[in-house]
Design a protein around this motif. Structure first.
Motif, PDB file in Angstrom:
ATOM      1  N   ARG A  63       0.815  -1.205   0.000  1.00 41.68           N
ATOM      2  CA  ARG A  63       0.000   0.000   0.000  1.00 41.68           C
ATOM      3  C   ARG A  63       0.859   1.271   0.000  1.00 41.68           C
ATOM      4  N   GLU A  64       1.941   1.240   0.742  1.00 43.83           N
ATOM      5  CA  GLU A  64       2.822   2.401   0.748  1.00 43.83           C
ATOM      6  C   GLU A  64       3.478   2.603  -0.619  1.00 43.83           C
ATOM      7  N   ALA A  65       3.835   1.504  -1.277  1.00 40.78           N
ATOM      8  CA  ALA A  65       4.403   1.608  -2.621  1.00 40.78           C
ATOM      9  C   ALA A  65       3.397   2.208  -3.591  1.00 40.78           C
ATOM     10  N   LEU A  66       2.137   1.841  -3.437  1.00 42.04           N
ATOM     11  CA  LEU A  66       1.088   2.388  -4.291  1.00 42.04           C
ATOM     12  C   LEU A  66       0.896   3.881  -4.033  1.00 42.04           C
ATOM     13  N   LEU A  67       0.862   4.268  -2.762  1.00 47.65           N
ATOM     14  CA  LEU A  67       0.702   5.683  -2.427  1.00 47.65           C
ATOM     15  C   LEU A  67       1.898   6.510  -2.894  1.00 47.65           C
ATOM     16  N   ASN A  68       3.078   5.895  -2.901  1.00 46.41           N
ATOM     17  CA  ASN A  68       4.293   6.597  -3.320  1.00 46.41           C
ATOM     18  C   ASN A  68       4.502   6.568  -4.829  1.00 46.41           C
ATOM     19  N   ASP A  69       3.500   6.093  -5.577  1.00 45.55           N
ATOM     20  CA  ASP A  69       3.539   6.059  -7.038  1.00 45.55           C
ATOM     21  C   ASP A  69       4.659   5.169  -7.573  1.00 45.55           C
ATOM     22  N   GLU A  70       4.991   4.118  -6.813  1.00 47.84           N
ATOM     23  CA  GLU A  70       5.951   3.127  -7.305  1.00 47.84           C
ATOM     24  C   GLU A  70       5.258   2.099  -8.192  1.00 47.84           C
ATOM     25  N   CYS A  71       3.925   2.075  -8.140  1.00 49.22           N
ATOM     26  CA  CYS A  71       3.125   1.197  -8.989  1.00 49.22           C
ATOM     27  C   CYS A  71       1.750   1.835  -9.146  1.00 49.22           C
ATOM     28  N   ASP A  72       0.955   1.294 -10.055  1.00 49.15           N
ATOM     29  CA  ASP A  72      -0.368   1.863 -10.351  1.00 49.15           C
ATOM     30  C   ASP A  72      -1.501   1.068  -9.725  1.00 49.15           C
ATOM     31  N   VAL A  73      -1.287  -0.216  -9.521  1.00 46.37           N
ATOM     32  CA  VAL A  73      -2.231  -1.083  -8.824  1.00 46.37           C
ATOM     33  C   VAL A  73      -1.411  -2.067  -8.002  1.00 46.37           C
ATOM     34  N   TYR A  86      -8.174   2.248   3.966  1.00 50.59           N
ATOM     35  CA  TYR A  86      -6.799   2.765   4.001  1.00 50.59           C
ATOM     36  C   TYR A  86      -6.802   4.111   3.280  1.00 50.59           C
ATOM     37  N   ALA A  87      -6.421   5.163   3.980  1.00 49.43           N
ATOM     38  CA  ALA A  87      -6.525   6.525   3.442  1.00 49.43           C
ATOM     39  C   ALA A  87      -5.795   6.646   2.111  1.00 49.43           C
ATOM     40  N   GLY A  88      -6.505   7.141   1.117  1.00 49.05           N
ATOM     41  CA  GLY A  88      -5.909   7.381  -0.193  1.00 49.05           C
ATOM     42  C   GLY A  88      -6.041   6.246  -1.170  1.00 49.05           C
ATOM     43  N   LEU A  89      -6.560   5.082  -0.703  1.00 49.99           N
ATOM     44  CA  LEU A  89      -6.651   3.899  -1.565  1.00 49.99           C
ATOM     45  C   LEU A  89      -8.071   3.340  -1.568  1.00 49.99           C
ATOM     46  N   THR A  90      -8.384   2.579  -2.616  1.00 52.33           N
ATOM     47  CA  THR A  90      -9.687   1.930  -2.723  1.00 52.33           C
ATOM     48  C   THR A  90      -9.539   0.622  -3.497  1.00 52.33           C
ATOM     49  N   ILE A  91     -10.466  -0.305  -3.285  1.00 52.91           N
ATOM     50  CA  ILE A  91     -10.470  -1.550  -4.056  1.00 52.91           C
ATOM     51  C   ILE A  91     -11.080  -1.251  -5.418  1.00 52.91           C
ATOM     52  N   GLY A  92     -10.280  -1.398  -6.467  1.00 55.69           N
ATOM     53  CA  GLY A  92     -10.735  -1.075  -7.804  1.00 55.69           C
ATOM     54  C   GLY A  92     -11.455  -2.212  -8.491  1.00 55.69           C
ATOM     55  N   ALA A  93     -11.128  -3.459  -8.114  1.00 59.69           N
ATOM     56  CA  ALA A  93     -11.771  -4.614  -8.741  1.00 59.69           C
ATOM     57  C   ALA A  93     -11.566  -5.845  -7.874  1.00 59.69           C
ATOM     58  N   GLU A 201      -6.121  -3.203  -5.708  1.00 57.67           N
ATOM     59  CA  GLU A 201      -6.233  -1.912  -5.037  1.00 57.67           C
ATOM     60  C   GLU A 201      -5.586  -0.822  -5.883  1.00 57.67           C
ATOM     61  N   VAL A 202      -6.212   0.358  -5.868  1.00 58.46           N
ATOM     62  CA  VAL A 202      -5.731   1.500  -6.650  1.00 58.46           C
ATOM     63  C   VAL A 202      -5.799   2.757  -5.779  1.00 58.46           C
ATOM     64  N   ARG A 203      -5.184   3.827  -6.255  1.00 60.33           N
ATOM     65  CA  ARG A 203      -5.285   5.106  -5.561  1.00 60.33           C
ATOM     66  C   ARG A 203      -6.683   5.696  -5.760  1.00 60.33           C
ATOM     67  N   ASP A 204      -7.125   6.460  -4.759  1.00 60.61           N
ATOM     68  CA  ASP A 204      -8.406   7.156  -4.881  1.00 60.61           C
ATOM     69  C   ASP A 204      -8.390   8.080  -6.095  1.00 60.61           C
ATOM     70  N   GLY A 205      -9.580   8.361  -6.595  1.00 60.31           N
ATOM     71  CA  GLY A 205      -9.697   9.251  -7.740  1.00 60.31           C
ATOM     72  C   GLY A 205     -10.004   8.463  -8.997  1.00 60.31           C
ATOM     73  N   LYS A 206     -10.266   9.159 -10.059  1.00 65.43           N
ATOM     74  CA  LYS A 206     -10.635   8.518 -11.316  1.00 65.43           C
ATOM     75  C   LYS A 206      -9.414   7.899 -11.976  1.00 65.43           C
ATOM     76  N   PRO A 207      -9.401   6.569 -12.217  1.00 70.32           N
ATOM     77  CA  PRO A 207      -8.240   5.947 -12.864  1.00 70.32           C
ATOM     78  C   PRO A 207      -8.086   6.413 -14.309  1.00 70.32           C
ATOM     79  N   GLU A 208      -6.867   6.321 -14.796  1.00 73.45           N
ATOM     80  CA  GLU A 208      -6.622   6.600 -16.215  1.00 73.45           C
ATOM     81  C   GLU A 208      -7.499   5.677 -17.065  1.00 73.45           C
ATOM     82  N   ARG A 209      -7.837   6.110 -18.273  1.00 72.30           N
ATOM     83  CA  ARG A 209      -8.870   5.450 -19.076  1.00 72.30           C
ATOM     84  C   ARG A 209      -8.614   3.964 -19.272  1.00 72.30           C
TER      85      ARG A 209
END
Length: 317
Positions: A63-73, A86-93, A201-209
């Protein structure tokens, strides 16, 4: 987004299940996908799962790697994921679930019933340990850690008579057919909430298309609902994976059924609650509403029956 970066633990099992997810993302997007291995505290510690605290020991570094933009999911085994947001993250699928059962992997083709008296059976799960003690109090239950190969080696080297593992994990590694000597049916042997399911899991907000397109294709609404029901029991009890709790939810003939069981660690007591709900439709929102409703009713019954007194739960009023 020219490359979709998929974070994962570095174990053979995590890499196998993440590779399957990455391949599906690539097929949907027709783009480049890169797998990013990440070491977690749960991977390097030799302490027992219960002493580590259970919940989150495999998830926090991802999760920390995801928040630090080391990965996208990131790809989690759902049963290892804490129920708290978890603040800043959500289950995308939530992809379609694999086999949720446990299996026994034993020497000489033994089953749970035919293991010799006093046989040594290994598990790192307090829930599995309680179930073993309930069904076979004569067995010596041995607390073990390590990846799937390490655990199977304990049987091959005759240090243990058997180990209990998840069918889904063995299946993803291509080992299920050769190593399982008995499938433990969910009706008698409920497994961990979310077992057999993956969480993307992905970062909060609208994912790239392209990523949003992949998440929409990967998500399986029925799995999403049944896993939500099982995990909501944990959330209501404020219990983690160090607590001996089994839960099974299924969607059948328009009804969402949930059975949840809390065990005492020594296997001498159990409390079970079973409930059903009828979703208004098969739309994701209606399935989720039914899942939360049935789980809340089950959790209330478990608490009223004394679940907090027989198991190590942390429960608030």
């Amino acid at each position: 987004m020219s490359v979709i970066r998929v974070g994962t633990r570095g174990s053979a099992l995590a890499m196998a299940q993440t590779t399957a997810v990455a391949n599906r993302i690539q097929a949907v997007t027709n783009g480049e996908v890169e797998i990013i291995p990440i070491t977690t505290h749960g991977d390097v510690s030799r302490e027992s799962l219960s002493s580590l605290g259970g919940t989150g020991v495999f998830a926090s570094a991802l999760r920390e790697a995801l928040l630090n933009d080391e990965c996208d999911v990131v790809v989690h085994s759902f049963k290892d994921l804490p129920t708290d947001p978890y603040a800043g993250l959500t289950i995308g699928a939530t992809p379609k679930r694999a086999d949720a059962r446990d299996v026994l992997c034993a020497r000489a083709g033994f089953t749970l019933a035919t293991l010799p008296e006093g046989a040594r059976v290994g598990t790192g799960s307090p829930r599995r340990a309680a179930q073993l003690r309930e069904l076979r109090p004569d067995l010596e239950v041995v607390d073990i850690r390590g990846n799937v190969d390490t655990r199977l080696a304990l049987v091959a080297d005759e240090r243990l008579h058997a180990v209990v593992l998840a069918a889904a994990g063995l299946g993803r590694l291509g080992l299920l057919e050769n190593m399982a000597t008995e499938y433990l049916e969910l009706s008698d042997w409920p497994t961990a909430p979310g077992q057999g399911a993956l969480a993307i899991e992905v970062r909060d907000g609208k994912p790239e298309r392209l990523l949003a397109k992949a998440l929409a294709v990967l998500n399986h609404a029925t799995t999403q609902a049944t896993v939500a029901a099982e995990r909501q029991v944990l959330a209501r009890l404020e219990a983690g994976c160090a607590a001996p709790i089994g839960a099974t939810a299924v969607l059948d003939d328009g009804l969402l059924f949930l059975t949840a069981t809390v065990y005492s660690p020594d296997g001498t007591r159990r409390i079970t609650a079973s409930h059903a709900a009828t979703p208004e439709s098969h739309a994701v929102a209606d399935l989720q509403d039914a899942a939360l409703d049935v789980a809340d009713r089950a959790a209330r019954e478990l608490l009223a029956g004394g679940a907090a007194e027989i198991a190590p739960l942390t429960v608030t009023s």
